[in-house]
Design a protein around this motif. Structure first.
Motif, PDB file in Angstrom:
ATOM      1  N   ASN A  56       0.825  -1.206   0.000  1.00 20.39           N
ATOM      2  CA  ASN A  56       0.000   0.000   0.000  1.00 20.39           C
ATOM      3  C   ASN A  56       0.862   1.259   0.000  1.00 20.39           C
ATOM      4  OD1 ASN A  56      -2.297  -1.543   0.013  1.00 20.39           O
ATOM      5  ND2 ASN A  56      -2.616  -1.422   2.225  1.00 20.39           N
ATOM      6  N   ALA A  57       1.928   1.244   0.788  1.00 20.32           N
ATOM      7  CA  ALA A  57       2.820   2.405   0.839  1.00 20.32           C
ATOM      8  C   ALA A  57       3.532   2.604  -0.492  1.00 20.32           C
ATOM      9  CB  ALA A  57       3.842   2.226   1.961  1.00 20.32           C
ATOM     10  N   LEU A  58       3.944   1.504  -1.102  1.00 25.64           N
ATOM     11  CA  LEU A  58       4.635   1.586  -2.381  1.00 25.64           C
ATOM     12  C   LEU A  58       3.704   2.128  -3.468  1.00 25.64           C
ATOM     13  CD1 LEU A  58       7.174   1.015  -4.022  1.00 25.64           C
ATOM     14  CD2 LEU A  58       6.380  -1.335  -4.310  1.00 25.64           C
ATOM     15  N   ALA A  59       2.467   1.649  -3.508  1.00 28.41           N
ATOM     16  CA  ALA A  59       1.507   2.131  -4.503  1.00 28.41           C
ATOM     17  C   ALA A  59       1.234   3.618  -4.315  1.00 28.41           C
ATOM     18  CB  ALA A  59       0.214   1.330  -4.404  1.00 28.41           C
ATOM     19  N   THR A  60       1.068   4.054  -3.072  1.00 24.94           N
ATOM     20  CA  THR A  60       0.808   5.474  -2.790  1.00 24.94           C
ATOM     21  C   THR A  60       1.996   6.334  -3.191  1.00 24.94           C
ATOM     22  OG1 THR A  60      -0.641   4.876  -0.944  1.00 24.94           O
ATOM     23  CG2 THR A  60       0.201   7.123  -0.995  1.00 24.94           C
ATOM     24  N   GLN A  61       3.201   5.884  -2.876  1.00 28.14           N
ATOM     25  CA  GLN A  61       4.415   6.627  -3.208  1.00 28.14           C
ATOM     26  C   GLN A  61       4.545   6.821  -4.716  1.00 28.14           C
ATOM     27  OE1 GLN A  61       6.575   7.838  -1.013  1.00 28.14           O
ATOM     28  NE2 GLN A  61       8.585   8.032  -1.981  1.00 28.14           N
ATOM     29  N   LEU A  62       4.284   5.783  -5.464  1.00 31.21           N
ATOM     30  CA  LEU A  62       4.430   5.858  -6.918  1.00 31.21           C
ATOM     31  C   LEU A  62       3.308   6.681  -7.548  1.00 31.21           C
ATOM     32  CD1 LEU A  62       5.434   2.148  -7.619  1.00 31.21           C
ATOM     33  CD2 LEU A  62       6.908   4.153  -7.869  1.00 31.21           C
ATOM     34  N   GLU A  63       2.082   6.518  -7.075  1.00 30.15           N
ATOM     35  CA  GLU A  63       0.949   7.246  -7.657  1.00 30.15           C
ATOM     36  C   GLU A  63       1.067   8.753  -7.458  1.00 30.15           C
ATOM     37  OE1 GLU A  63      -2.249   5.351  -5.695  1.00 30.15           O
ATOM     38  OE2 GLU A  63      -2.453   3.719  -7.168  1.00 30.15           O
ATOM     39  N   ASN A  64       1.746   9.171  -6.408  1.00 29.46           N
ATOM     40  CA  ASN A  64       1.878  10.598  -6.128  1.00 29.46           C
ATOM     41  C   ASN A  64       3.034  11.247  -6.873  1.00 29.46           C
ATOM     42  OD1 ASN A  64      -0.315  10.589  -4.377  1.00 29.46           O
ATOM     43  ND2 ASN A  64       0.943  10.121  -2.579  1.00 29.46           N
ATOM     44  N   HIS A  65       3.781  10.470  -7.637  1.00 27.69           N
ATOM     45  CA  HIS A  65       4.902  11.039  -8.385  1.00 27.69           C
ATOM     46  C   HIS A  65       4.411  11.572  -9.729  1.00 27.69           C
ATOM     47  CE1 HIS A  65       8.781  11.479 -10.376  1.00 27.69           C
ATOM     48  NE2 HIS A  65       9.341  11.379  -9.168  1.00 27.69           N
ATOM     49  N   PRO A  66       4.789  12.788 -10.110  1.00 24.94           N
ATOM     50  CA  PRO A  66       4.280  13.377 -11.360  1.00 24.94           C
ATOM     51  C   PRO A  66       4.750  12.667 -12.631  1.00 24.94           C
ATOM     52  CG  PRO A  66       6.000  14.758 -10.385  1.00 24.94           C
ATOM     53  CD  PRO A  66       5.660  13.725  -9.373  1.00 24.94           C
ATOM     54  N   GLY A  67       5.835  11.909 -12.548  1.00 20.96           N
ATOM     55  CA  GLY A  67       6.349  11.234 -13.734  1.00 20.96           C
ATOM     56  C   GLY A  67       5.753   9.860 -13.969  1.00 20.96           C
TER      57      GLY A  67
END
Length: 386
Positions: A56-67
């Motif tokens: 869950n933390a990994l998905a959130t971290q990646l989804e919030n990245h603009p790239g």
């Protein structure tokens, strides 16, 4: 002729299988996706809650990245080899002593939204969503191929199944809440590609080994750096490997058969050339030795068409002597390969017909050309020919 017929039919079968593997419909959209596998170490992730928290933390971290656009996580993606346990369906009896009595399926764990983002079409029911998350939940999706195999002519929604582990123990009942289009796992050219699939939320039964897929909004090197940095920010010791474009993953699925089919086709073309030149050389020499005979026949009133038919019949007999056993051997090889690469009987018949036509055309031309050249001589010149 025998060699050409045998090798060409086998080669054409392999090429057909390679073509289908290259352009197989995996049931997903893979444009601009980057994938990477990872493996959780038991020493750091001993409980299911720890694994779920990391994902869950990994998905959130990646989804919030603009790239990065879409983020998808699953234990396997179409074109991968998946875990294939046996299952038991509610209301059906199985012989416990015969483990092979249980049907086999691809068993995939996915995060909520992954199937929608992959473009897997919904057939009935609903997709997996956040309401299905939780270690106490027991919901799954199945493919329409699963419904066709186990519930033909009826709805699978609300039906239950359970997974049989290696020891023969059955897990708790899982309820089917949706049906999606068939997705292709394993080899596109054999029965593994036709195997039905069961999808279950990752947060219900987390696994140590899973694959991350991200939609790249930047160039590939930047996307890889972003992915590595996001993982390192959560767990610096978490490994990433097999980082590749999803399109490359799918192409690699058919790489072995493409290589083998190329080799077969090279030998097939060489066999055709050898057959053509061999028949041409034999017939040209035969006709050359019979040039005076041709001159006598023409002087006595024989028509050119009659003489040409005589020599074409001789070439046709060569074709029959080598072609009939060649077709039998080639079809036997093709039939044996068809079970591996998924070619049907109709395709085999079409391939055999086309290859017979090719070899027959080569033999006829190799016979007709020297015959025509001999018939162009005047009868008087043919009588004096040595």
């Amino acid at each position: 002729i025998f060699l050409s017929m045998t090798v060409l039919i086998a080669a054409a079968t392999m090429v057909t299988g390679a073509y289908r593997a290259t352009f197989a419909d995996f049931g997903v959209k893979s444009d601009n996706l980057l994938t990477a596998r990872t493996l959780l170490r038991d020493v750091h992730y001993q409980t299911a809650e720890q694994k779920i928290q990391l994902v869950n933390a990994l998905a959130t971290q990646l989804e919030n990245h603009p790239g990065i656009g879409k983020v998808l996580i699953a234990t396997a993606f179409p074109a991968d080899w998946a875990w294939t346990p046996r299952i038991a369906l509610e209301g059906k009896e199985y012989v416990q002593q015969q483990n092979n009595a249980y049907p086999t399926v691809n068993y995939i764990m996915v995060t909520a939204g992954t199937l929608e983002k992959l473009g897997v079409a919904l057939v009935a029911g609903r997709y997996l969503d956040n309401s299905d998350e939780g270690l106490d939940k027991r919901t799954v999706l199945v493919t329409d191929s699963f419904v066709a195999a186990h519930f033909p002519g009826e709805s699978a929604l609300g039906k239950r199944l359970r997974v049989i582990d290696a020891s023969g123990h059955a897990e708790q009942w899982l309820t089917i809440v949706g049906v999606v289009k068939h997705t292709l796992y394993g080899d596109a050219n054999n029965e593994s590609g036709k195997m039905p699939t069961v999808f279950r939320p990752y947060n219900q039964t987390p696994k140590n080994d899973f694959t991350i897929a991200i939609e790249m909004k930047t160039d590939r090197p930047s996307a890889i750096r972003t992915l590595r940095n996001a993982v390192a920010a959560i767990d610096p010791e978490l490994p990433l490997f097999q980082i590749e474009d999803y399109a490359t993953k799918k192409q690699r699925n058919g790489a072995p058969i493409r290589f083998i089919s190329t080799i077969f086709m090279i030998f097939g073309v060489a066999a055709v050339v050898l057959a053509g030149t061999g028949i041409y050389g034999v017939m040209a020499n035969t006709i050359s030795q019979r040039t005076q005979e041709i001159g006598v026949k023409r002087a006595l009133g024989a028509q050119d068409e009659q003489i040409a038919r005589q020599f074409l019949w001789a070439g046709s007999k060569q074709l029959l002597w080598g072609g009939i056993p060649g077709v039998a051997a080639g079809c036997a090889m093709a039939f044996a390969m068809a079970h591996v690469i998924g070619i049907g009987a109709g395709d085999l018949l079409l391939i055999a017909t086309l290859m017979v036509s090719v070899i027959a055309a080569v033999v006829i031309m190799a016979t007709y050309i020297p015959t025509r050249r001999a018939l162009q001589l005047e009868p008087a010149d043919a009588l004096r020919y040595e």
